[in-house]
Design a protein around this motif. Structure first.
Motif, PDB file in Angstrom:
ATOM      1  N   ILE A  14      -2.328  -2.432  -8.274  1.00 22.60           N
ATOM      2  CA  ILE A  14      -1.086  -2.998  -7.355  1.00 22.60           C
ATOM      3  C   ILE A  14      -1.453  -2.646  -6.056  1.00 22.60           C
ATOM      4  O   ILE A  14      -2.520  -1.467  -6.461  1.00 22.60           O
ATOM      5  CB  ILE A  14       0.209  -1.675  -7.765  1.00 22.60           C
ATOM      6  CG1 ILE A  14       1.224  -1.744  -6.988  1.00 22.60           C
ATOM      7  CG2 ILE A  14      -1.104  -0.399  -8.417  1.00 22.60           C
ATOM      8  CD1 ILE A  14       2.171  -1.077  -7.684  1.00 22.60           C
ATOM      9  N   ASP A  15      -1.663  -2.899  -5.344  1.00 24.18           N
ATOM     10  CA  ASP A  15      -1.043  -2.470  -3.922  1.00 24.18           C
ATOM     11  C   ASP A  15      -0.659  -1.263  -3.458  1.00 24.18           C
ATOM     12  O   ASP A  15       0.636  -1.550  -1.842  1.00 24.18           O
ATOM     13  CB  ASP A  15      -1.655  -3.140  -2.682  1.00 24.18           C
ATOM     14  CG  ASP A  15      -2.384  -3.058  -1.223  1.00 24.18           C
ATOM     15  OD1 ASP A  15      -2.388  -1.724  -1.414  1.00 24.18           O
ATOM     16  OD2 ASP A  15      -2.482  -4.024  -0.639  1.00 24.18           O
ATOM     17  N   GLY A  16      -1.036  -0.416  -3.862  1.00 25.29           N
ATOM     18  CA  GLY A  16       0.144   0.784  -4.227  1.00 25.29           C
ATOM     19  C   GLY A  16      -0.002   1.926  -4.694  1.00 25.29           C
ATOM     20  O   GLY A  16      -0.551   1.832  -5.444  1.00 25.29           O
TER      21      GLY A  16
ATOM     22  N   GLY B 108       0.947  -1.343   0.177  1.00 25.40           N
ATOM     23  CA  GLY B 108       0.057   0.066   0.330  1.00 25.40           C
ATOM     24  C   GLY B 108       0.565   0.982   0.096  1.00 25.40           C
ATOM     25  O   GLY B 108       0.583   2.465   0.428  1.00 25.40           O
ATOM     26  N   ALA B 109       2.681   0.914   0.352  1.00 23.14           N
ATOM     27  CA  ALA B 109       3.436   2.490  -0.232  1.00 23.14           C
ATOM     28  C   ALA B 109       2.603   3.502  -1.360  1.00 23.14           C
ATOM     29  O   ALA B 109       2.638   3.179  -2.344  1.00 23.14           O
ATOM     30  CB  ALA B 109       4.554   2.141   0.047  1.00 23.14           C
ATOM     31  N   ALA B 110       2.695   4.258  -0.644  1.00 25.66           N
ATOM     32  CA  ALA B 110       2.517   5.375  -1.556  1.00 25.66           C
ATOM     33  C   ALA B 110       3.130   5.810  -2.391  1.00 25.66           C
ATOM     34  O   ALA B 110       4.554   7.342  -1.668  1.00 25.66           O
ATOM     35  CB  ALA B 110       1.747   6.717  -0.729  1.00 25.66           C
ATOM     36  N   PHE B 111       3.996   5.931  -3.022  1.00 20.88           N
ATOM     37  CA  PHE B 111       4.975   5.663  -4.197  1.00 20.88           C
ATOM     38  C   PHE B 111       4.691   5.835  -5.529  1.00 20.88           C
ATOM     39  O   PHE B 111       3.740   5.191  -6.008  1.00 20.88           O
ATOM     40  CB  PHE B 111       6.320   5.016  -3.818  1.00 20.88           C
ATOM     41  CG  PHE B 111       6.930   5.653  -2.301  1.00 20.88           C
ATOM     42  CD1 PHE B 111       7.879   6.745  -1.992  1.00 20.88           C
ATOM     43  CD2 PHE B 111       6.431   4.644  -1.131  1.00 20.88           C
ATOM     44  CE1 PHE B 111       8.337   6.467  -1.354  1.00 20.88           C
ATOM     45  CE2 PHE B 111       7.404   5.087  -0.068  1.00 20.88           C
ATOM     46  CZ  PHE B 111       8.856   6.111  -0.187  1.00 20.88           C
ATOM     47  N   GLY B 112       5.120   6.409  -6.275  1.00 20.65           N
ATOM     48  CA  GLY B 112       4.808   6.410  -7.882  1.00 20.65           C
ATOM     49  C   GLY B 112       5.780   4.670  -8.357  1.00 20.65           C
ATOM     50  O   GLY B 112       6.549   5.190  -9.273  1.00 20.65           O
TER      51      GLY B 112
END
Length: 178
Positions: free
Chosen positions: A70-72, A46-50
């Motif tokens: 994608i879980d992100g 779930g990371a908030a990166f591109g």
């Protein structure tokens, strides 16, 4: 998880990717390894990166991949829409990524709390995304087809003036309780 652009639709067998938040090297490996016709299904916590954008989209399309779940985070929504590549993601993020963790490909992962394995069927549209275990695909699709047929019959009857209370058993059950 919503689609990255309005009208995005996703359907195909999963190719699973265990990555790391803030690192997209696993995605580069997955694009190179996944069979054509597959949907990449990626756990990056779930990371908030591109993690994904225009460059990986063009690479994926050239390899015949059909979409991404994608879980992100992802970036370049406008480009994803222009390219017509369906992407369903946890969030949008512009932050860049490192390229250190090569990932684990083709093993069961968890996305949005659901276990997904390579070969499972992934389907997504404006209502959300579902994954159907490969062993259940035929049974679930058969039940879905039967439900669509039943709903079409109900819609036809509604168009002729019938009421939902006449067509569904809850109307009779509610009347009996009164």
């Amino acid at each position: 998880m919503p689609g990255a652009w309005p009208g995005a639709r996703l359907c195909g067998p999963a190719f699973t990717v265990q990555g790391a938040g803030g690192d997209n090297l696993a995605l580069h490996h997955a694009v190179a390894e996944a069979p054509a016709g597959h949907v990449l299904v990626v756990d990056v916590g779930g990371a908030a990166f591109g993690h994904w954008g225009e460059i990986l989209t063009v690479a994926a399309q050239a390899r015949g991949l059909t979409g991404l779940l994608i879980d992100g985070g992802v970036r370049d929504r406008a480009e994803l829409e222009r390219l017509g590549f369906p992407v369903f993601s946890r969030n949008d993020a512009i932050g860049g990524t490192r390229k250190d963790f090569p990932g684990v490909l083709g093993r069961p992962i968890r996305v949005g709390g659901v276990e997904v394995g390579t070969g499972d069927l992934v389907v997504g549209d404006a209502d959300g995304v579902v994954a159907i275990a490969s062993a259940d695909i035929e049974r679930i699709l058969g039940a879905a087809d039967a439900r669509v047929e039943k709903e079409q019959d109900i819609i036809t009857q509604l168009c002729t003036g019938r009421a939902t209370l006449d067509l569904y058993p809850f109307g009779r059950q509610a009347a009996q309780r009164s």
